[in-house]
Design a protein around this motif. Structure first.
Motif, mmCIF file in Angstrom:
data_model
loop_
_atom_site.group_PDB
_atom_site.id
_atom_site.type_symbol
_atom_site.label_atom_id
_atom_site.label_comp_id
_atom_site.label_asym_id
_atom_site.label_seq_id
_atom_site.Cartn_x
_atom_site.Cartn_y
_atom_site.Cartn_z
ATOM 1 N N TYR A 86 35.280 56.845 44.293
ATOM 2 C CA TYR A 86 34.213 55.966 44.770
ATOM 3 C C TYR A 86 34.644 54.519 44.641
ATOM 4 O O TYR A 86 35.139 54.094 43.597
ATOM 5 N N THR A 87 34.432 53.740 45.703
ATOM 6 C CA THR A 87 34.738 52.325 45.673
ATOM 7 C C THR A 87 33.739 51.593 46.558
ATOM 8 O O THR A 87 32.750 52.179 47.018
ATOM 9 N N ARG A 88 33.975 50.324 46.784
ATOM 10 C CA ARG A 88 33.112 49.518 47.647
ATOM 11 C C ARG A 88 33.968 48.644 48.543
ATOM 12 O O ARG A 88 35.092 48.302 48.183
ATOM 13 N N ILE A 89 33.400 48.271 49.675
ATOM 14 C CA ILE A 89 34.004 47.273 50.552
ATOM 15 C C ILE A 89 33.088 46.059 50.555
ATOM 16 O O ILE A 89 31.926 46.141 50.957
ATOM 17 N N TYR A 90 33.625 44.937 50.079
ATOM 18 C CA TYR A 90 32.969 43.644 50.197
ATOM 19 C C TYR A 90 33.654 42.879 51.326
ATOM 20 O O TYR A 90 34.693 43.310 51.829
ATOM 21 N N PHE A 91 33.123 41.726 51.709
ATOM 22 C CA PHE A 91 33.600 41.019 52.889
ATOM 23 C C PHE A 91 34.126 39.630 52.534
ATOM 24 O O PHE A 91 33.473 38.883 51.798
ATOM 25 N N SER A 92 35.286 39.283 53.082
ATOM 26 C CA SER A 92 35.956 38.024 52.746
ATOM 27 C C SER A 92 35.146 36.800 53.138
ATOM 28 O O SER A 92 35.302 35.746 52.524
ATOM 29 N N ASP A 93 34.283 36.911 54.117
ATOM 30 C CA ASP A 93 33.490 35.755 54.549
ATOM 31 C C ASP A 93 32.135 35.674 53.832
ATOM 32 O O ASP A 93 31.235 34.967 54.275
ATOM 33 N N GLU A 94 32.012 36.353 52.706
ATOM 34 C CA GLU A 94 30.791 36.322 51.895
ATOM 35 C C GLU A 94 31.102 35.812 50.483
ATOM 36 O O GLU A 94 30.578 36.321 49.494
ATOM 37 N N ALA A 95 31.944 34.796 50.388
ATOM 38 C CA ALA A 95 32.411 34.307 49.084
ATOM 39 C C ALA A 95 31.261 33.918 48.155
ATOM 40 O O ALA A 95 31.284 34.248 46.962
#
Length: 177
Positions: free
Chosen positions: A118-127
């Motif tokens: 299990y992991t997560r994906i965060y977004f680079s443009d949401e600093a």
């Protein structure tokens, strides 16, 4: 005597049982790589990546499942039918939920992996929102980048690149859920 579940055996069973249409079987599956219908409002995005083993070699028959908490949607795809062994998902850009940064929850399944990862994906443009996310901030700073998809514009569409590394120097952070 209890019967074994697929997680207790070595599989994979993904092509036949979970991603049947993707592999050309003539019956439906409950999820695919499109999380939302065309009429759902929001900024359309694509998530693209590959799964690597500890030797940094592409795993050609993994299965990735993503869950999007803000719209309660999920998708599932195997890596075995893309010529580059990639997974790809189409959805709308997630929104913050419960003071968490926009993210997708990810489950990795593959041969030899007896318990899902299990992991997560965060977004680079949401600093800014990433900096406030409790889960992301529980990860050592030097490893957080393994959870952040990089934004690109490819052929006029917004695409986030996110590779999963099962082991090795670039190992993705996995959560004990």
């Amino acid at each position: 005597m209890a019967l074994q579940t697929p997680s207790q055996t070595v599989g994979p069973y993904f092509a036949y049982g979970l991603t049947a249409a993707q592999y050309g079987y003539d019956f439906d599956q409950i999820a695919n790589d499109v999380l939302v219908a065309d009429d759902v409002p929001g900024d359309r995005i694509h998530i693209v990546g590959r799964v690597f083993d500890g030797k940094n070699e592409v795993i050609p028959d993994a299965m990735i499942e993503v869950w999007q908490p803000d719209i309660k949607a999920f998708g599932r795809i195997g890596t075995g039918t893309d010529p580059k062994n990639r997974f790809h998902f189409e959805t709308i850009k997630p929104q913050s939920v419960d003071d968490q940064a926009p993210h997708l929850a990810v489950i990795v399944l593959m041969r030899g992996l007896l318990v899902h990862a299990y992991t997560r994906i965060y977004f680079s443009d949401e600093a800014a929102t990433n900096a406030q996310d409790t889960v992301l901030n529980s990860v050592p700073a030097e490893r957080r980048d393994t959870l952040i998809a990089q934004k690109q514009i490819v052929n006029g569409r917004t695409e986030y690149h996110f590779d999963v590394h099962m082991q090795g120097e670039a190992e993705t952070v996995f959560f004990d859920v």
